[in-house]
Design a protein around this motif. Sequence first.
Motif, short mmCIF file in Angstrom:
data_model
loop_
_atom_site.label_atom_id
_atom_site.label_comp_id
_atom_site.label_asym_id
_atom_site.label_seq_id
_atom_site.Cartn_x
_atom_site.Cartn_y
_atom_site.Cartn_z
N SER A 85 0.37 20.89 4.39
CA SER A 85 -0.99 20.35 4.39
C SER A 85 -1.94 21.25 3.61
CB SER A 85 -1.49 20.19 5.83
OG SER A 85 -0.69 19.27 6.53
N LEU A 86 -1.77 22.57 3.74
CA LEU A 86 -2.62 23.50 3.01
C LEU A 86 -2.34 23.44 1.51
CD1 LEU A 86 -2.52 26.59 5.38
CD2 LEU A 86 -4.46 25.08 4.96
N GLN A 87 -1.08 23.16 1.15
CA GLN A 87 -0.71 23.07 -0.25
C GLN A 87 -1.15 21.75 -0.87
OE1 GLN A 87 3.49 23.66 -0.18
NE2 GLN A 87 3.34 25.76 0.59
N SER A 88 -1.39 20.75 -0.04
CA SER A 88 -1.76 19.42 -0.53
C SER A 88 -3.26 19.35 -0.78
CB SER A 88 -1.36 18.35 0.49
OG SER A 88 -1.85 17.09 0.11
N GLU A 89 -3.63 18.87 -1.96
CA GLU A 89 -5.05 18.80 -2.29
C GLU A 89 -5.80 17.83 -1.39
OE1 GLU A 89 -5.55 17.97 -6.38
OE2 GLU A 89 -4.68 19.85 -7.08
N ASN A 90 -5.18 16.70 -1.07
CA ASN A 90 -5.89 15.71 -0.25
C ASN A 90 -5.59 15.85 1.23
OD1 ASN A 90 -3.28 14.81 -0.11
ND2 ASN A 90 -3.63 12.88 -1.16
N ARG A 91 -4.68 16.79 1.58
CA ARG A 91 -4.33 17.04 2.98
C ARG A 91 -3.98 15.74 3.72
NH1 ARG A 91 -7.75 22.24 5.15
NH2 ARG A 91 -7.53 23.46 3.26
N GLU A 92 -3.16 14.96 3.10
CA GLU A 92 -2.71 13.70 3.68
C GLU A 92 -1.89 13.99 4.95
OE1 GLU A 92 -1.67 9.56 4.08
OE2 GLU A 92 -3.26 10.65 3.03
N PRO A 93 -2.24 13.36 6.08
CA PRO A 93 -1.45 13.60 7.30
C PRO A 93 -0.02 13.15 7.11
CG PRO A 93 -2.98 11.76 7.59
CD PRO A 93 -3.34 12.42 6.30
N ARG A 94 0.90 13.95 7.60
CA ARG A 94 2.31 13.64 7.41
C ARG A 94 3.11 14.12 8.62
NH1 ARG A 94 4.15 15.80 2.32
NH2 ARG A 94 1.99 15.69 1.63
N GLY A 95 4.32 13.59 8.72
CA GLY A 95 5.22 14.03 9.78
C GLY A 95 5.14 13.16 11.02
N CYS A 96 5.87 13.57 12.03
CA CYS A 96 5.94 12.82 13.30
C CYS A 96 4.75 13.17 14.18
CB CYS A 96 7.25 13.15 14.01
SG CYS A 96 7.38 12.46 15.67
N VAL A 97 4.12 12.15 14.74
CA VAL A 97 3.07 12.36 15.73
C VAL A 97 3.43 11.53 16.96
CG1 VAL A 97 1.64 10.52 14.71
CG2 VAL A 97 0.58 12.23 16.20
N ARG A 98 3.42 12.18 18.12
CA ARG A 98 3.87 11.55 19.36
C ARG A 98 2.66 11.14 20.20
NH1 ARG A 98 6.95 15.72 17.92
NH2 ARG A 98 5.60 17.20 18.97
N LEU A 99 2.62 9.85 20.54
CA LEU A 99 1.51 9.31 21.33
C LEU A 99 2.06 8.63 22.57
CD1 LEU A 99 1.01 8.20 18.06
CD2 LEU A 99 -1.29 8.20 19.01
N ASP A 100 1.33 8.77 23.68
CA ASP A 100 1.68 8.05 24.90
C ASP A 100 0.45 7.27 25.36
OD1 ASP A 100 3.98 7.89 27.01
OD2 ASP A 100 2.12 7.98 28.16
#
Length: 308
Positions: A85-100
Amino acid sequence: MFSSERLKGIDVFVCVAQFGSFTAAAEKMNLTASAISKGIARLEKRLGVQLFHRTTRRLSLTDAGVAFLRTCKGVLADLEEAELSLQSENREPRGCVRLDLPGAFGRTRVLPILLQFAKDHPLLTPHISFSDGFIDPLQEGADIVLRIGGANTWPESVGHRLLGREWHIFCASPDYLARHGTPQSEHDLEQHHCIAYGWVDGSIHPWSFAGEQGATHRSQVNPPLVVGNGEGLRMAALAGCGVAQLPRWLVEQQLKDGTLVEVLAQLACDGMEIHLTWSKSREALPKVRVLVDALVVGLRVLGEGLCD
């Protein structure tokens, strides 16, 4: 206070667990098998538990090792994601996010927001579960938890946002009202079939009524039908079984299409609070921060049936 010592050996442990041997892990990490073995031994000593069952033929995780591996994988994934995320200019959210999410509210009000969010953020992978009991985000490994009702105080490790309260109304089907008449007061309900919410132990949830100057009082009803689920209560009302008290968000569509009719509008009142919580240790991650903001905004926009 966090110590860097806690990170030592985690990468070695995860590698050994994945490859199932010290030798294979050593080759992968360009270390000696002896160095790998000593690293695991130091980690076990620091933790005070045995992470692996060791025999001459095989290496396998203990129960403690299985639990620790799950946590370590999450920590390493979060670290990798933070770097990306720090390396990405637009800081696009990525990866797994767990919601209940709570069952009915989650499916009808929250899931549409999440599905649109996932379409707008293709690098994100939501893992969505539904349950109604209170859970600790840290203990259950969830990033974000939404609940109707909840604790009076929240632990310091949990981020928290109060989204509002439910708005509880009384409603019945046109067929039922044609057969039994429309109640005009709380007293009239004594002559009507009341469908109540109850639990397996036989207890029945009292109804709440708005009083003078905004005060709310509760009163127990004597129902001929008790259902321990909000969607079940709605189905019973739609079937013409009687008058039900339900959150407006749950019957919004039925009120619009006329299959349910609101009664006793002067007695409608606010209900349980709706809380959004998340793990503070992960709130700086774009996937958590952006999704929390999206849920807050989305549920405000779709706020019919809720009150601030």
